[in-house]
Design an enzyme around this catalytic site. Structure first.
Site, mmCIF file in Angstrom:
data_model
loop_
_atom_site.group_PDB
_atom_site.id
_atom_site.type_symbol
_atom_site.label_atom_id
_atom_site.label_comp_id
_atom_site.label_asym_id
_atom_site.label_seq_id
_atom_site.Cartn_x
_atom_site.Cartn_y
_atom_site.Cartn_z
ATOM 1 N N THR A 117 0.967 -1.246 0.049
ATOM 2 C CA THR A 117 -0.077 -0.167 0.191
ATOM 3 C C THR A 117 0.656 1.298 0.030
ATOM 4 O OG1 THR A 117 -1.781 1.358 1.361
ATOM 5 C CG2 THR A 117 -0.227 -0.102 2.409
ATOM 6 N N TYR A 141 -1.442 -0.084 9.967
ATOM 7 C CA TYR A 141 -1.583 -0.830 8.439
ATOM 8 C C TYR A 141 -0.718 -0.613 7.529
ATOM 9 C CZ TYR A 141 -3.804 -1.285 3.999
ATOM 10 O OH TYR A 141 -3.843 -1.442 2.776
#
Ligand code: UDP
Length: 327
Positions: A117, A141
């Protein structure tokens, strides 16, 4: 047919990847624990229920299908949750992925496509985000995904596991044929929440902050159509099968849209009012995440031609009105 093990194949991106793999002549074998995934979304190949932490189950599935490669989507992916419960992200994403990577190596399955990501980059003012930008994630995350990238690097050095790592920007849209789409419970993402507000499933969208240092004060993101995104994965698989070296690719279009611009475009596409209210910033959000890389285009031949904002909203809206999963 060549099998590809798709972890998280019952999720939003994984299910679209299974469809793209099947269309490209592979058999996608879904491995999913169905915590956030949907059985109804597994339509394009076999389904194997299992958890990333269950090494015996992973070994069994590798032995049964002898996959030529792994596409690893299974992950927790909500920034807000990651801020509140970071341990979940380190356990599930990092420890779970490590288990999967060890199982792949043990099975001799040495080609690995990984969904990472742009949240691994963190906040970089006025910096073009390309694959060489330092990774300074603002939340667990992003940190968990960066850690898995590190595991892949170390396992290549030790065991020859080759990988293509894709750093996604914001994934949106749905299969234009309506077979699969985005369906999270609970939903946390901007476009599906906005569509919920448009058709009355929720009272209003909350805009998380209007005091960012951007032209209209709202956060800017680079949205990519899920079908373009998964096409890149099929190209990444071919890259590995052609014997090319491990590589990292940003998957974004290079064009950013603010939350207000997404609201305006949704109003135009749906021809409906978008009820929204302004709320405080959401912890962990970066001001601006826009890809500054052309590597995927230059080296993989990737062209994100469905990733026009109106097209993504239109495809998401069609799915929103007609598609859902029950189990
Ligand atoms: N956002 C918002 N309201 C919401 C959900 C998201 O204003 O209810 C904003 C969020 O702050 C971010 C952008 O929309 O700037 C995209 O958020 P999303 O959760 O869809 O993806 P993320 O960028 O966190 O991966």
């Amino acid at each position: 047919m060549v099998n590809v093990l798709v972890t998280g194949g019952a999720g939003y991106i994984g299910s679209h990847a299974c469809k793209a793999l099947k269309e490209a002549g592979y058999t996608p074998v879904t491995y999913d624990n169905f915590v956030t995934g949907w059985r109804d979304a597994v339509k394009f190949g076999p389904m194997e229920e299992g958890d990333l932490h269950d090494r015996a189950r992973l070994d069994e599935v590798f032995a049964k299908y002898q996959p030529a490669a792994v596409m690893h989507f299974a992950a927790l992916s909500q920034v807000g949750e990651a801020m509140k419960e970071p341990g979940k992200y380190w356990h599930n994403n990092v420890a779970g992925s490590l288990n999967l990577i060890e199982a792949a190596v043990a099975a001799g399955c040495l080609d690995f496509v990984f969904s990472s990501t742009c949240a691994t980059y963190g906040e970089h003012d006025n910096v073009v985000l390309d694959e060489d930008t330092p990774q300074e994630p603002l939340n667990a995350y992003g940190a968990s995904k960066r850690a898995i990238e590190d595991v892949l690097r170390d396992f290549e050095a030790a065991y020859g596991l080759r990988s293509v790592i894709f750093r996604y920007f914001n994934v949106a849209g749905a299969d234009p044929e309506g077979e699969v789409g985005e369906f999270h419970r609970p939903e946390t993402h901007l476009i599906p929440l906005m569509l919920d507000a448009i058709d009355g499933k929720r009272a209003a969208l909350t805009v998380f902050g209007t005091d960012y240092d951007t032209p209209d004060g709202t956060c800017i993101r680079d949205y990519v159509h899920v079908c373009d995104l998964v096409d890149a994965h099929v190209l990444g698989l071919k890259w590995l099968k052609d014997g090319k070296p491990s590589r990292i690719f940003n998957l974004g279009t290079g064009t950013g849209y603010s939350v207000r611009e997404v609201i305006d475009r949704s109003r135009e596409v749906t021809n409906r009012d978008v009820p929204y209210e302004v709320g405080p910033r959401r912890a962990g959000d970066c001001t601006k995440l826009v890809s500054g890389s052309v590597r995927a285009g230059d080296e993989l031949g990737w062209s994100p031609d469905k990733s026009e904002l109106a097209t993504m909203i239109r495809d998401a809206w069609r799915w929103h009105q007609n598609g859902h999963y029950d189990k």
